[in-house]
Design a protein around this motif. Structure first.
Motif, PDB file in Angstrom:
ATOM      1  N   TRP A  56      37.377  42.943  47.689  1.00 12.91           N
ATOM      2  CA  TRP A  56      38.644  42.394  48.206  1.00 12.91           C
ATOM      3  C   TRP A  56      39.919  42.239  47.382  1.00 12.91           C
ATOM      4  O   TRP A  56      39.946  42.962  46.541  1.00 12.91           O
ATOM      5  CB  TRP A  56      37.454  40.883  48.560  1.00 12.91           C
ATOM      6  CG  TRP A  56      36.828  40.493  47.209  1.00 12.91           C
ATOM      7  CD1 TRP A  56      38.190  39.517  46.871  1.00 12.91           C
ATOM      8  CD2 TRP A  56      36.259  40.864  46.075  1.00 12.91           C
ATOM      9  NE1 TRP A  56      37.006  39.413  45.098  1.00 12.91           N
ATOM     10  CE2 TRP A  56      35.373  39.672  45.063  1.00 12.91           C
ATOM     11  CE3 TRP A  56      35.238  41.657  46.986  1.00 12.91           C
ATOM     12  CZ2 TRP A  56      35.361  40.344  44.484  1.00 12.91           C
ATOM     13  CZ3 TRP A  56      33.666  41.456  45.512  1.00 12.91           C
ATOM     14  CH2 TRP A  56      34.205  41.501  44.659  1.00 12.91           C
ATOM     15  N   ALA A  57      40.882  41.957  47.812  1.00 10.58           N
ATOM     16  CA  ALA A  57      41.546  41.467  47.034  1.00 10.58           C
ATOM     17  C   ALA A  57      41.503  40.377  46.219  1.00 10.58           C
ATOM     18  O   ALA A  57      40.747  38.959  47.086  1.00 10.58           O
ATOM     19  CB  ALA A  57      43.275  41.653  48.459  1.00 10.58           C
ATOM     20  N   GLN A  58      41.735  40.602  44.930  1.00 13.04           N
ATOM     21  CA  GLN A  58      41.858  38.753  43.958  1.00 13.04           C
ATOM     22  C   GLN A  58      43.034  39.624  43.911  1.00 13.04           C
ATOM     23  O   GLN A  58      43.534  39.403  42.756  1.00 13.04           O
ATOM     24  CB  GLN A  58      40.761  39.143  42.848  1.00 13.04           C
ATOM     25  CG  GLN A  58      40.511  37.599  42.778  1.00 13.04           C
ATOM     26  CD  GLN A  58      38.888  37.773  41.263  1.00 13.04           C
ATOM     27  OE1 GLN A  58      38.372  38.216  41.533  1.00 13.04           O
ATOM     28  NE2 GLN A  58      39.622  37.537  40.681  1.00 13.04           N
ATOM     29  N   GLY A  59      44.218  37.934  44.382  1.00 11.02           N
ATOM     30  CA  GLY A  59      44.981  38.575  43.852  1.00 11.02           C
ATOM     31  C   GLY A  59      46.165  39.464  43.487  1.00 11.02           C
ATOM     32  O   GLY A  59      45.698  39.555  45.438  1.00 11.02           O
ATOM     33  N   HIS A  60      46.719  40.173  43.412  1.00 10.39           N
ATOM     34  CA  HIS A  60      47.490  41.396  43.611  1.00 10.39           C
ATOM     35  C   HIS A  60      46.374  43.094  42.860  1.00 10.39           C
ATOM     36  O   HIS A  60      46.917  43.366  42.345  1.00 10.39           O
ATOM     37  CB  HIS A  60      48.390  41.835  43.066  1.00 10.39           C
ATOM     38  CG  HIS A  60      50.315  40.591  43.656  1.00 10.39           C
ATOM     39  ND1 HIS A  60      50.528  40.718  44.854  1.00 10.39           N
ATOM     40  CD2 HIS A  60      50.232  39.418  43.224  1.00 10.39           C
ATOM     41  CE1 HIS A  60      51.415  39.663  45.035  1.00 10.39           C
ATOM     42  NE2 HIS A  60      51.330  38.798  44.083  1.00 10.39           N
ATOM     43  N   TRP A  61      45.215  41.854  42.877  1.00 10.80           N
ATOM     44  CA  TRP A  61      43.970  42.830  42.027  1.00 10.80           C
ATOM     45  C   TRP A  61      43.140  43.201  42.902  1.00 10.80           C
ATOM     46  O   TRP A  61      43.088  42.769  44.165  1.00 10.80           O
ATOM     47  CB  TRP A  61      43.595  42.469  40.965  1.00 10.80           C
ATOM     48  CG  TRP A  61      44.266  41.842  39.948  1.00 10.80           C
ATOM     49  CD1 TRP A  61      45.069  40.803  39.593  1.00 10.80           C
ATOM     50  CD2 TRP A  61      44.336  42.391  38.559  1.00 10.80           C
ATOM     51  NE1 TRP A  61      45.953  40.948  38.335  1.00 10.80           N
ATOM     52  CE2 TRP A  61      45.352  41.991  37.525  1.00 10.80           C
ATOM     53  CE3 TRP A  61      44.195  43.957  38.148  1.00 10.80           C
ATOM     54  CZ2 TRP A  61      45.992  42.225  36.739  1.00 10.80           C
ATOM     55  CZ3 TRP A  61      44.752  44.589  36.921  1.00 10.80           C
ATOM     56  CH2 TRP A  61      45.681  43.085  36.845  1.00 10.80           C
TER      57      TRP A  61
ATOM     58  N   GLY B 187      30.901  42.310  39.967  1.00  6.59           N
ATOM     59  CA  GLY B 187      33.157  42.606  39.614  1.00  6.59           C
ATOM     60  C   GLY B 187      33.357  42.808  38.955  1.00  6.59           C
ATOM     61  O   GLY B 187      33.162  42.335  37.842  1.00  6.59           O
ATOM     62  N   VAL B 188      34.760  44.199  39.325  1.00  4.62           N
ATOM     63  CA  VAL B 188      35.716  44.960  38.334  1.00  4.62           C
ATOM     64  C   VAL B 188      37.284  44.785  39.197  1.00  4.62           C
ATOM     65  O   VAL B 188      36.806  44.509  39.296  1.00  4.62           O
ATOM     66  CB  VAL B 188      34.843  46.023  37.737  1.00  4.62           C
ATOM     67  CG1 VAL B 188      35.968  47.001  36.913  1.00  4.62           C
ATOM     68  CG2 VAL B 188      33.690  46.535  37.668  1.00  4.62           C
ATOM     69  N   LEU B 189      37.837  44.691  37.972  1.00  3.42           N
ATOM     70  CA  LEU B 189      38.855  44.350  38.949  1.00  3.42           C
ATOM     71  C   LEU B 189      40.027  45.542  38.094  1.00  3.42           C
ATOM     72  O   LEU B 189      39.614  46.200  37.300  1.00  3.42           O
ATOM     73  CB  LEU B 189      40.035  42.825  37.943  1.00  3.42           C
ATOM     74  CG  LEU B 189      38.987  41.649  39.130  1.00  3.42           C
ATOM     75  CD1 LEU B 189      40.156  40.600  38.239  1.00  3.42           C
ATOM     76  CD2 LEU B 189      39.038  41.881  39.748  1.00  3.42           C
ATOM     77  N   PHE B 190      40.740  46.039  39.358  1.00  3.48           N
ATOM     78  CA  PHE B 190      41.400  47.053  39.483  1.00  3.48           C
ATOM     79  C   PHE B 190      42.922  46.614  39.342  1.00  3.48           C
ATOM     80  O   PHE B 190      43.312  45.298  39.942  1.00  3.48           O
ATOM     81  CB  PHE B 190      40.902  48.312  40.594  1.00  3.48           C
ATOM     82  CG  PHE B 190      39.653  49.739  39.810  1.00  3.48           C
ATOM     83  CD1 PHE B 190      39.951  50.259  39.341  1.00  3.48           C
ATOM     84  CD2 PHE B 190      38.593  48.315  39.964  1.00  3.48           C
ATOM     85  CE1 PHE B 190      38.605  50.608  38.923  1.00  3.48           C
ATOM     86  CE2 PHE B 190      37.370  48.929  39.650  1.00  3.48           C
ATOM     87  CZ  PHE B 190      37.147  50.357  39.511  1.00  3.48           C
ATOM     88  N   GLY B 191      43.970  47.930  39.726  1.00  2.00           N
ATOM     89  CA  GLY B 191      45.443  46.919  39.502  1.00  2.00           C
ATOM     90  C   GLY B 191      45.388  47.475  40.761  1.00  2.00           C
ATOM     91  O   GLY B 191      45.045  47.675  41.754  1.00  2.00           O
TER      92      GLY B 191
END
Length: 114
Positions: free
Chosen positions: A36-41, A53-57
């Protein structure tokens, strides 16, 4: 947890993909990946490892949106070109490189029928 990944692959032999091969033209998000989108991430949960969860750019978020739409990377290239105000050839190289990295770690797979 690396053991979780090993156990998952052992328990799912029919789901094998050679992630060291060159990524195909059409990609898909595997069923074991929730995103899912988390802001622009791009936020990812990988059921294979049962990790948090892991965040990618943003570039990876553009890739997941593009692949989810039609299996290709064109939408991601256009979005990356406009967002970064760079030449399309540079945007394509960046997107293809990032998509290959996501493919290598199993967060993308060949689209069905390939």
């Amino acid at each position: 947890m690396p053991y979780g990944l090993i156990y998952w692959h052992t328990d799912h032999p029919d789901d094998a993909v050679d992630h060291l091969a060159e990524p195909p033209d059409r990609l898909a998000v595997p069923s074991y990946v929730r995103w899912w989108a988390q802001g622009h991430w791009l936020a990812i949960e990988d059921k294979r490892t049962e990790g948090s969860g892991v965040l990618f750019g943003t570039e990876c978020l553009e890739i997941f949106r593009s692949v989810s739409a039609d299996g290709g990377l064109e939408e991601a290239v256009v979005a990356n070109t406009h967002r970064r105000r760079i030449f399309p050839s540079t945007a394509r190289a960046d997107i293809e490189d990032a998509a290959a990295g996501l493919f290598r770690i199993g967060l993308l797979r060949p689209a069905s029928g390939l």
